[in-house]
Design a protein around this motif. Sequence first.
Motif, PDB file in Angstrom:
ATOM      1  N   ALA A 185      16.440  34.404  38.075  1.00  0.00           N
ATOM      2  CA  ALA A 185      17.609  33.520  38.092  1.00  0.00           C
ATOM      3  C   ALA A 185      17.306  32.172  38.725  1.00  0.00           C
ATOM      4  CB  ALA A 185      18.760  34.196  38.844  1.00  0.00           C
ATOM      5  N   GLY A 186      16.304  32.119  39.601  1.00  0.00           N
ATOM      6  CA  GLY A 186      16.099  30.915  40.387  1.00  0.00           C
ATOM      7  C   GLY A 186      14.967  30.022  39.944  1.00  0.00           C
ATOM      8  N   VAL A 187      14.331  30.333  38.817  1.00  0.00           N
ATOM      9  CA  VAL A 187      13.170  29.535  38.412  1.00  0.00           C
ATOM     10  C   VAL A 187      13.423  28.810  37.087  1.00  0.00           C
ATOM     11  CG1 VAL A 187      10.720  29.571  37.852  1.00  0.00           C
ATOM     12  CG2 VAL A 187      11.580  31.004  39.688  1.00  0.00           C
ATOM     13  N   ASP A 188      13.357  29.515  35.968  1.00  0.00           N
ATOM     14  CA  ASP A 188      13.338  28.831  34.676  1.00  0.00           C
ATOM     15  C   ASP A 188      14.628  28.075  34.395  1.00  0.00           C
ATOM     16  OD1 ASP A 188      11.387  28.371  32.741  1.00  0.00           O
ATOM     17  OD2 ASP A 188      12.410  29.609  31.277  1.00  0.00           O
ATOM     18  N   THR A 189      15.779  28.647  34.738  1.00  0.00           N
ATOM     19  CA  THR A 189      17.036  27.942  34.490  1.00  0.00           C
ATOM     20  C   THR A 189      17.126  26.678  35.346  1.00  0.00           C
ATOM     21  OG1 THR A 189      18.075  29.474  36.054  1.00  0.00           O
ATOM     22  CG2 THR A 189      18.342  29.944  33.719  1.00  0.00           C
ATOM     23  N   THR A 190      16.622  26.749  36.590  1.00  0.00           N
ATOM     24  CA  THR A 190      16.639  25.580  37.467  1.00  0.00           C
ATOM     25  C   THR A 190      15.654  24.523  36.977  1.00  0.00           C
ATOM     26  OG1 THR A 190      17.164  27.048  39.303  1.00  0.00           O
ATOM     27  CG2 THR A 190      16.457  24.822  39.858  1.00  0.00           C
ATOM     28  N   VAL A 191      14.478  24.962  36.570  1.00  0.00           N
ATOM     29  CA  VAL A 191      13.471  24.043  36.029  1.00  0.00           C
ATOM     30  C   VAL A 191      14.054  23.249  34.864  1.00  0.00           C
ATOM     31  CG1 VAL A 191      11.324  23.960  34.704  1.00  0.00           C
ATOM     32  CG2 VAL A 191      11.459  25.356  36.784  1.00  0.00           C
ATOM     33  N   ASN A 192      14.665  23.962  33.922  1.00  0.00           N
ATOM     34  CA  ASN A 192      15.229  23.296  32.755  1.00  0.00           C
ATOM     35  C   ASN A 192      16.479  22.505  33.098  1.00  0.00           C
ATOM     36  OD1 ASN A 192      13.652  24.044  30.212  1.00  0.00           O
ATOM     37  ND2 ASN A 192      13.861  26.021  31.220  1.00  0.00           N
ATOM     38  N   GLY A 193      17.247  22.986  34.088  1.00  0.00           N
ATOM     39  CA  GLY A 193      18.428  22.248  34.505  1.00  0.00           C
ATOM     40  C   GLY A 193      18.080  20.867  35.031  1.00  0.00           C
ATOM     41  N   ILE A 194      17.038  20.775  35.853  1.00  0.00           N
ATOM     42  CA  ILE A 194      16.605  19.475  36.374  1.00  0.00           C
ATOM     43  C   ILE A 194      16.059  18.602  35.251  1.00  0.00           C
ATOM     44  CG2 ILE A 194      14.926  18.321  37.869  1.00  0.00           C
ATOM     45  CD1 ILE A 194      15.242  20.675  39.819  1.00  0.00           C
ATOM     46  N   GLY A 195      15.287  19.206  34.355  1.00  0.00           N
ATOM     47  CA  GLY A 195      14.744  18.449  33.231  1.00  0.00           C
ATOM     48  C   GLY A 195      15.840  17.888  32.341  1.00  0.00           C
ATOM     49  N   ILE A 196      16.834  18.710  32.019  1.00  0.00           N
ATOM     50  CA  ILE A 196      17.931  18.256  31.166  1.00  0.00           C
ATOM     51  C   ILE A 196      18.752  17.178  31.871  1.00  0.00           C
ATOM     52  CG2 ILE A 196      20.156  19.016  30.216  1.00  0.00           C
ATOM     53  CD1 ILE A 196      18.690  21.651  29.460  1.00  0.00           C
ATOM     54  N   MET A 197      18.924  17.305  33.177  1.00  0.00           N
ATOM     55  CA  MET A 197      19.648  16.294  33.934  1.00  0.00           C
ATOM     56  C   MET A 197      18.927  14.948  33.847  1.00  0.00           C
ATOM     57  SD  MET A 197      20.889  16.549  37.911  1.00  0.00           S
ATOM     58  CE  MET A 197      19.198  16.457  38.562  1.00  0.00           C
ATOM     59  N   MET A 198      17.619  14.954  33.960  1.00  0.00           N
ATOM     60  CA  MET A 198      16.853  13.712  33.830  1.00  0.00           C
ATOM     61  C   MET A 198      16.948  13.160  32.410  1.00  0.00           C
ATOM     62  SD  MET A 198      15.583  12.927  36.795  1.00  0.00           S
ATOM     63  CE  MET A 198      14.180  11.846  36.483  1.00  0.00           C
ATOM     64  N   LEU A 199      16.934  14.030  31.406  1.00  0.00           N
ATOM     65  CA  LEU A 199      17.101  13.591  30.021  1.00  0.00           C
ATOM     66  C   LEU A 199      18.473  12.943  29.834  1.00  0.00           C
ATOM     67  CD1 LEU A 199      16.273  13.452  27.031  1.00  0.00           C
ATOM     68  CD2 LEU A 199      17.142  15.791  26.775  1.00  0.00           C
TER      69      LEU A 199
END
Length: 394
Positions: free
Chosen positions: A233-247
Amino acid sequence: MSVPALAVDPFDEDFLSDPAAHHAALRDAGPVVWLEPIECYAMARHAEVSKALGDHGTYCSGRGVGLADFSREAPWRPPSLLLEADPPLHDRTRGLMNKVVSLKALQEVRPLWSARAHELVDCLLEKRRFDAVTELGEAYPMLVFPDTVGVPSEGRDCLLTYAAAVFNAFGPRNAIFEQGEAAAAHAVGWVANACRRESLADGSWGASIHDKAVDYDLSEAEAERLVRSLLSAGVDTTVNGIGIMMLAFASFPEQWARLRAEPKLARRALDESLRWDSTVQTFFRTTTRAVDVDGATIPEGSKVVLFLAAANRDPRRWESPEQFDLTRATSGHVGFGHGIHQCLGQMVARLEAELVLEALIPRVAEIRLAGEPVRRLNNTLHALASLPVEILPA
């Protein structure tokens, strides 16, 4: 009333490459539809998706939140005691995890996590051009989260590979699943070992799960599965969440200017970015009884795929849903799910995103795309493999 049938396969590679291109057709076909290629019911409108997520008695999770029905086939790994469990077991496991991943626990780690965010942003400002996925979205959570959970230092890259495989497994056994499973063969063993009490650092969140397990009538093996769920729960969704936020900020530069003018909007940024481009695209439920949906009947024991991302851009619920807007009231978005199975890692993801923004806001005047974003196909996630950006110092 008959249920409309669509020849839509949500696990086809063309669909996974650009899910949003298909969501309007799913929403417009009706409140519930039948997807012929996967022989499954589906909901894509916000009202129905939100209601189903909130009704765990009718739409159960214990038979799997992916395409596979655990009452008919064996899961690829022992089911999650959180995501794939129903009450009363879920009440115990969630109660324990809420004690470990608490507001108090997050307040304790905030100073260290904040320092790590500022250190990373220092490095990125020197570079000016970097990959917002690998050098920020992946790098920052890996700087703070594994230490907090207490897993061994060596081999931590396995967490990223493992998490991607977990979300792939919610789909069919297609080529994407097979490739992910092969890539994660070593990672599965590493994670299993890392979740054992003897592998976890004293005083860590992982150790705390083991220490509290007896109070919740959970075995050592079940405690290991809870640590595993925390890592997922604390890795891949967070990784992509930050990436999408930057996008989102690179795609809507006026919103970055607004955030710099009103830094308090930072707490809204992750939620609005996840509404705009949901990391988790779909989850499944299984009906425990025949259920009426606007005059159409879904039989008992039916798998239902819930299109979270389609719900988050439903014009019946959101005005101009394709726009990323920090002033939007995002309450009700289902990017973290809804109901008793809401994402365990959402407080972690929100804190990490907030701290990254706190480090960026006063020092970065503009975020620009420096190349084409590259998507990483996954059966459940709308993931980014690469996001080249350039940041201009304030």
